[in-house]
Design an enzyme around this catalytic site. Sequence first.
Site, PDB file in Angstrom:
ATOM      1  N   HIS A  83       0.892  -1.289   0.131  1.00 46.99           N
ATOM      2  CA  HIS A  83      -0.071   0.188  -0.080  1.00 46.99           C
ATOM      3  C   HIS A  83       0.847   1.317  -0.060  1.00 46.99           C
ATOM      4  CE1 HIS A  83      -3.465  -2.373   0.696  1.00 46.99           C
ATOM      5  NE2 HIS A  83      -3.318  -2.593   2.212  1.00 46.99           N
ATOM      6  N   HIS A 133      -8.429   4.101   4.115  1.00 47.96           N
ATOM      7  CA  HIS A 133      -7.510   3.090   3.513  1.00 47.96           C
ATOM      8  C   HIS A 133      -6.042   3.495   3.462  1.00 47.96           C
ATOM      9  CE1 HIS A 133      -5.983  -0.020   0.883  1.00 47.96           C
ATOM     10  NE2 HIS A 133      -6.797  -0.618   1.259  1.00 47.96           N
ATOM     11  N   GLU A 135      -3.685   2.718   1.531  1.00 49.14           N
ATOM     12  CA  GLU A 135      -3.114   3.205   0.173  1.00 49.14           C
ATOM     13  C   GLU A 135      -3.632   4.543  -0.148  1.00 49.14           C
ATOM     14  OE1 GLU A 135      -4.039   0.826  -3.311  1.00 49.14           O
ATOM     15  OE2 GLU A 135      -4.191   2.592  -4.526  1.00 49.14           O
ATOM     16  N   CYS A 198      -5.743  -0.842 -10.992  1.00 52.45           N
ATOM     17  CA  CYS A 198      -4.650  -1.741 -11.390  1.00 52.45           C
ATOM     18  C   CYS A 198      -4.943  -2.914 -12.210  1.00 52.45           C
ATOM     19  CB  CYS A 198      -3.611  -2.291 -10.316  1.00 52.45           C
ATOM     20  SG  CYS A 198      -4.345  -3.532  -9.325  1.00 52.45           S
ATOM     21  N   SER A 226      -9.355  -6.776   3.698  1.00 50.97           N
ATOM     22  CA  SER A 226      -8.568  -6.646   2.630  1.00 50.97           C
ATOM     23  C   SER A 226      -9.765  -5.877   1.468  1.00 50.97           C
ATOM     24  CB  SER A 226      -8.337  -7.794   1.706  1.00 50.97           C
ATOM     25  OG  SER A 226      -8.266  -7.804   0.387  1.00 50.97           O
ATOM     26  N   ASN A 228      -9.619  -5.209  -1.685  1.00 53.82           N
ATOM     27  CA  ASN A 228      -9.866  -5.750  -3.001  1.00 53.82           C
ATOM     28  C   ASN A 228     -10.882  -7.138  -2.735  1.00 53.82           C
ATOM     29  OD1 ASN A 228      -8.264  -8.328  -3.749  1.00 53.82           O
ATOM     30  ND2 ASN A 228      -6.978  -6.828  -2.278  1.00 53.82           N
ATOM     31  N   SER A 270      -4.818 -10.766  -1.739  1.00 53.94           N
ATOM     32  CA  SER A 270      -3.724 -11.116  -0.504  1.00 53.94           C
ATOM     33  C   SER A 270      -3.967 -12.269  -0.102  1.00 53.94           C
ATOM     34  CB  SER A 270      -3.990 -10.048   0.623  1.00 53.94           C
ATOM     35  OG  SER A 270      -5.355  -9.635   0.669  1.00 53.94           O
TER      36      SER A 270
HETATM   37  S1  SF4 Z   1      -3.698  -4.990  -5.941  1.00 54.09           S
HETATM   38 FE1  SF4 Z   1      -1.981  -5.662  -6.165  1.00 54.09          FE
HETATM   39  S2  SF4 Z   1      -0.912  -5.060  -8.187  1.00 54.09           S
HETATM   40 FE2  SF4 Z   1      -2.624  -3.787  -7.734  1.00 54.09          FE
HETATM   41  S3  SF4 Z   1      -1.914  -1.932  -6.603  1.00 54.09           S
HETATM   42 FE3  SF4 Z   1      -2.308  -3.288  -5.007  1.00 54.09          FE
HETATM   43  S4  SF4 Z   1      -0.542  -4.408  -4.720  1.00 54.09           S
HETATM   44 FE4  SF4 Z   1      -0.374  -3.556  -6.702  1.00 54.09          FE
END
Ligand code: SF4
Length: 287
Positions: A83, A133, A135, A198, A226, A228, A270
């Site tokens: 992040h 978050h 990031e 990404c 997480s 994502n 992750s």
């Molecule tokens: S999901 Fe994975 S590839 Fe995408 S920005 Fe985050 S760490 Fe990088």
Amino acid sequence: MKREIIVAREAGFCAGVRRAVQLANDSLEKESGKKLFSLGPLIHNPSVIEELEAKGMSVLGPAAEEKELSGLPSNARLLIRAHGVTREQYDLLQKNGIDILDGTCPHVIAIRKIIERAASEGEPVVILGDKGHAEVTGLLSFAKDGTVVSSVEEAAALKFEKPFTVVCQSTLDSATFEAVKNEILKRFPFAKIRNTRCQATEKRQTEALALCGVCDAMIVIGGLGSANSNRLAEICKSSGKETFFVTDPKNWEPDDLRPYSKIGVTAGASTPQSDIDLILGKLRALV
Ligand code: SF4
């Protein structure tokens, strides 16, 4: 019942997470003179963190302060997770002469560069993502005049009279990105909007939706913290498909999946392969 299980091709560790975990393992296995610390949990997966801790890594709080950092042993090496960190944290680490192992994902660094360029040109920056978050907090710190928006409603409240740059959190879903982009462009045709999702996110989300179209039920494996993985689960749910978000594979039982004959399985960026294998083993044993 004959049951078909389809596993997404793009499931589990993304390149950025794989790189950060590899950096940790290399340091722990090859550099015995160093004591490794990670700034915050390296990834949102307790079993991976436990494995790294067993090898000697210690986890500091994600917002470790000067007192804690200046108290690290002289052989300390500090691993920054994928992040990234805030500009202030970088400065603090450098000021304290700490040996840094930078696991910031190259994609996050690329977003940061867009923000730094905008800041150097005196442009405000809007980051579309989850407030708080890691990031997003890290990226925001590189903007001189930054705002985070999480929804169309928040975008509708923006006020700008001059060009500004818009980026998004790497793991944002495309529907939210497009909706906010349209809202911003409707009111500010001069906005410079960059889609900074990404590829790993794009591929996982697109494939999860495709699986929703052909399966009776979906399983999403990932850590509770997480972003994502949570988004993958939200995307599957919003397609109308029965979705099971598995955050604790060891203690999860597949009984609720019994009525379904075609089950799709995906996993956040992750999630280690061992967790995916564990779930597949339990599903295949289901009678
Ligand atoms: S999901 Fe994975 S590839 Fe995408 S920005 Fe985050 S760490 Fe990088």
